[in-house]
Design a protein around this motif. Structure first.
Motif, PDB file in Angstrom:
ATOM      1  N   TRP A 255      11.990  95.837 107.960  1.00 23.79           N
ATOM      2  CA  TRP A 255      12.013  96.791 106.851  1.00 23.79           C
ATOM      3  C   TRP A 255      13.384  96.852 106.190  1.00 23.79           C
ATOM      4  O   TRP A 255      14.402  96.503 106.784  1.00 23.79           O
ATOM      5  N   THR A 256      13.384  97.320 104.955  1.00 23.69           N
ATOM      6  CA  THR A 256      14.574  97.791 104.246  1.00 23.69           C
ATOM      7  C   THR A 256      14.171  99.089 103.558  1.00 23.69           C
ATOM      8  O   THR A 256      12.974  99.439 103.533  1.00 23.69           O
ATOM      9  N   VAL A 257      15.115  99.815 102.995  1.00 27.70           N
ATOM     10  CA  VAL A 257      14.759 101.012 102.227  1.00 27.70           C
ATOM     11  C   VAL A 257      13.824 100.636 101.080  1.00 27.70           C
ATOM     12  O   VAL A 257      12.821 101.304 100.826  1.00 27.70           O
TER      13      VAL A 257
ATOM     14  N   THR B 245      13.759 106.430  91.803  1.00 25.71           N
ATOM     15  CA  THR B 245      13.877 106.337  93.257  1.00 25.71           C
ATOM     16  C   THR B 245      14.957 107.282  93.761  1.00 25.71           C
ATOM     17  O   THR B 245      15.922 107.590  93.065  1.00 25.71           O
ATOM     18  N   ALA B 246      14.773 107.727  95.015  1.00 21.91           N
ATOM     19  CA  ALA B 246      15.727 108.643  95.648  1.00 21.91           C
ATOM     20  C   ALA B 246      16.009 108.165  97.060  1.00 21.91           C
ATOM     21  O   ALA B 246      15.101 107.777  97.784  1.00 21.91           O
ATOM     22  N   THR B 247      17.270 108.199  97.460  1.00 24.31           N
ATOM     23  CA  THR B 247      17.646 107.845  98.823  1.00 24.31           C
ATOM     24  C   THR B 247      19.040 108.372  99.114  1.00 24.31           C
ATOM     25  O   THR B 247      19.796 108.722  98.200  1.00 24.31           O
TER      26      THR B 247
ATOM     27  N   PRO C 278      22.329  95.738  93.494  1.00 19.95           N
ATOM     28  CA  PRO C 278      21.910  96.686  92.459  1.00 19.95           C
ATOM     29  C   PRO C 278      21.349  97.975  93.040  1.00 19.95           C
ATOM     30  O   PRO C 278      21.342  98.161  94.260  1.00 19.95           O
ATOM     31  N   GLY C 279      20.864  98.840  92.144  1.00 18.97           N
ATOM     32  CA  GLY C 279      20.327 100.128  92.555  1.00 18.97           C
ATOM     33  C   GLY C 279      18.984 100.009  93.248  1.00 18.97           C
ATOM     34  O   GLY C 279      18.266  99.000  93.134  1.00 18.97           O
ATOM     35  N   LEU C 280      18.597 101.063  93.971  1.00 23.93           N
ATOM     36  CA  LEU C 280      17.343 101.060  94.719  1.00 23.93           C
ATOM     37  C   LEU C 280      16.141 100.933  93.793  1.00 23.93           C
ATOM     38  O   LEU C 280      15.129 100.316  94.169  1.00 23.93           O
TER      39      LEU C 280
ATOM     40  N   SER D 246      17.818 105.012  89.355  1.00 23.75           N
ATOM     41  CA  SER D 246      18.168 105.149  90.770  1.00 23.75           C
ATOM     42  C   SER D 246      18.935 106.443  90.961  1.00 23.75           C
ATOM     43  O   SER D 246      20.018 106.614  90.387  1.00 23.75           O
ATOM     44  N   LEU D 247      18.393 107.350  91.773  1.00 28.77           N
ATOM     45  CA  LEU D 247      19.050 108.621  92.071  1.00 28.77           C
ATOM     46  C   LEU D 247      19.537 108.581  93.515  1.00 28.77           C
ATOM     47  O   LEU D 247      18.751 108.373  94.430  1.00 28.77           O
ATOM     48  N   GLN D 248      20.829 108.759  93.710  1.00 29.15           N
ATOM     49  CA  GLN D 248      21.402 108.688  95.060  1.00 29.15           C
ATOM     50  C   GLN D 248      22.202 109.950  95.321  1.00 29.15           C
ATOM     51  O   GLN D 248      23.155 110.271  94.620  1.00 29.15           O
ATOM     52  N   SER D 249      21.782 110.697  96.333  1.00 27.26           N
ATOM     53  CA  SER D 249      22.510 111.858  96.802  1.00 27.26           C
ATOM     54  C   SER D 249      22.139 111.986  98.274  1.00 27.26           C
ATOM     55  O   SER D 249      22.290 111.019  99.020  1.00 27.26           O
ATOM     56  N   VAL D 250      21.637 113.137  98.719  1.00 29.55           N
ATOM     57  CA  VAL D 250      21.062 113.219 100.062  1.00 29.55           C
ATOM     58  C   VAL D 250      19.628 113.734  99.853  1.00 29.55           C
ATOM     59  O   VAL D 250      18.902 113.181  99.043  1.00 29.55           O
ATOM     60  N   CYS D 251      19.240 114.801 100.486  1.00 27.25           N
ATOM     61  CA  CYS D 251      17.841 115.260 100.420  1.00 27.25           C
ATOM     62  C   CYS D 251      17.421 115.645  99.002  1.00 27.25           C
ATOM     63  O   CYS D 251      16.280 115.400  98.601  1.00 27.25           O
TER      64      CYS D 251
END
Length: 379
Positions: free
Chosen positions: A62-64, A91-93, A101-103, A120-125
């Motif tokens: 697997w990968t994200v 996407t969020a992760t 590149p981005g997720l 691509s949205l990257q933060s935490v929860c």
């Protein structure tokens, strides 16, 4: 916001559920003392089962992006529209597979979707709520007839012993600082996604998105949950790229996930204060909430939140809470979508019911709330 609807949902949880007695077989053993601290953490979070995308030897297929792509494909299998009608993917992760590149690009390819707009949205929860709001606004603005928001996490790959052994973070007794140990025994893997459309699904239940609110309080707090940071022991952090070569940064523990649990508890009054602000604005009526889906990382945190809300007179009764954390674990950016999918499949929803979402994030203090209404086809 013009109403739009969650018309389908799906998830991807890798492997069979992993019980508490099996956890160390997957994330690996550091020392008997570390496992004792792990059992203490499990008593705090009360998580009984979770899913890991790694095997006991640490390997994985697997990968994200693959987790997110599988969730999207499962979503399309349940949707009443064709993939070529979907024009937007958000996407969020917490941590992407690659620096570039981005997720969203990686997930787009994994899901086999046609050409489309991505974000691509990257933060935490709370990155899940960023993705949901972005997708909802795209549809509400008539930019696209349909959009997908998907959250995915692959935290377990960072918890294997080889990510700690030989680093300055590792203690002589084989244990880790509490801010690293807590996450190692709390986070798990998986993905879930939602389809957003302009109208309810032609069959079954949909969820009308009435409003979404998200606020950052990073002006008041230092980073609480970090990855890619070097901690100097006095509270200061610096980016991994500013700490010599990559080997030196790794030895300093830069590539380990850390969470300051004491700082996390200091954020609780701020999150509750935002809840009360939305009550004052008329967006939230605690008495009218039929289902409360609140993301929390540990049962002990839920208990503290409950005590604060009860003292403030705005507690939503426990029987209206819906959670799956105890059996599916804390899956970060996928958690709230997993809850929505499980609630939709539970058979407990009735046309007209009100759902309140709450996603607090400890990264640097973010809180998001959203109001949804259950809509049955033809009603």
């Amino acid at each position: 916001m013009q109403p739009v609807y969650v018309t389908a949902s799906a998830q991807c949880l890798p492997g069979a559920p992993v019980g508490n007695d099996e956890m160390a077989d997957f994330i690996g053993r550091l020392s008997p003392e570390a496992e004792r601290l792990g059992r203490l953490t499990l008593r705090q979070n009360r998580i009984r089962h979770r899913h890991y995308a790694i095997r006991p030897d640490g390997s994985s297929d697997w990968t994200v992006a693959r987790l997110a792509g599988a969730a999207v494909r499962n979503l399309l299998d349940t949707a009443a529209i064709d993939a070529d009608q979907i024009g937007f993917l958000a996407t969020a992760t917490t941590q992407n597979d690659l620096l570039v590149p981005g997720l969203a690009s990686l997930t787009h390819a994994e899901a086999g979707l046609p050409p489309m707009e991505v974000a691509s949205l990257q933060s935490v929860c709370a990155s899940s709520m960023m993705a949901l709001k972005t997708a909802a606004l795209q549809v509400a603005a008539d930019e696209h007839p349909a959009a997908i928001a998907v959250g995915a996490e692959f935290s377990s790959r960072y918890f294997r012993p080889d990510k700690y052994l030989g680093t300055d973070v590792m203690r002589a007794d084989g244990t880790l600082p509490a801010d690293a140990e807590f996450l190692r025994w709390t986070l798990s893997d998986g993905a879930a996604g939602l389809l957003i459309e302009k109208a309810p699904a032609p069959r079954g239940l949909s969820l009308r998105i009435d409003w979404i609110s998200l606020r950052s309080f990073a002006d008041r707090f230092a980073p609480c949950m970090t990855g890619g940071a070097v901690h100097d022991g006095n509270g200061a952090i610096s980016p991994w790229s500013m700490n010599g070569d990559i080997g030196a940064a790794a030895k300093a523990g830069a590539f380990q996930l850390r969470q300051d649990v004491a700082a996390l508890y200091r954020m609780l009054p701020v999150w509750l204060g935002e809840f009360m602000r939305l009550v004052d604005l008329g967006r939230i009526d605690p008495r009218a909430v039929d289902w409360f889906l609140c993301h929390f990382s540990a049962h002990s945190l839920r208990e503290e939140m409950t005590q604060l809300a009860t003292r403030a007179g705005c507690m939503i009764p426990a029987e209206r809470w819906f959670t799956n954390i105890y059996d599916k674990g804390n899956v970060g950016a996928a958690a709230i979508f997993l809850m929505i999918d499980d609630l939709l499949r539970s058979g407990q929803l009735i046309h007209g019911q009100k759902i309140l979402l709450a996603v607090p994030e400890s990264g640097q203090c973010i809180i998001s709330y959203a109001g949804l209404t259950v809509v049955e086809a033809g009603q």
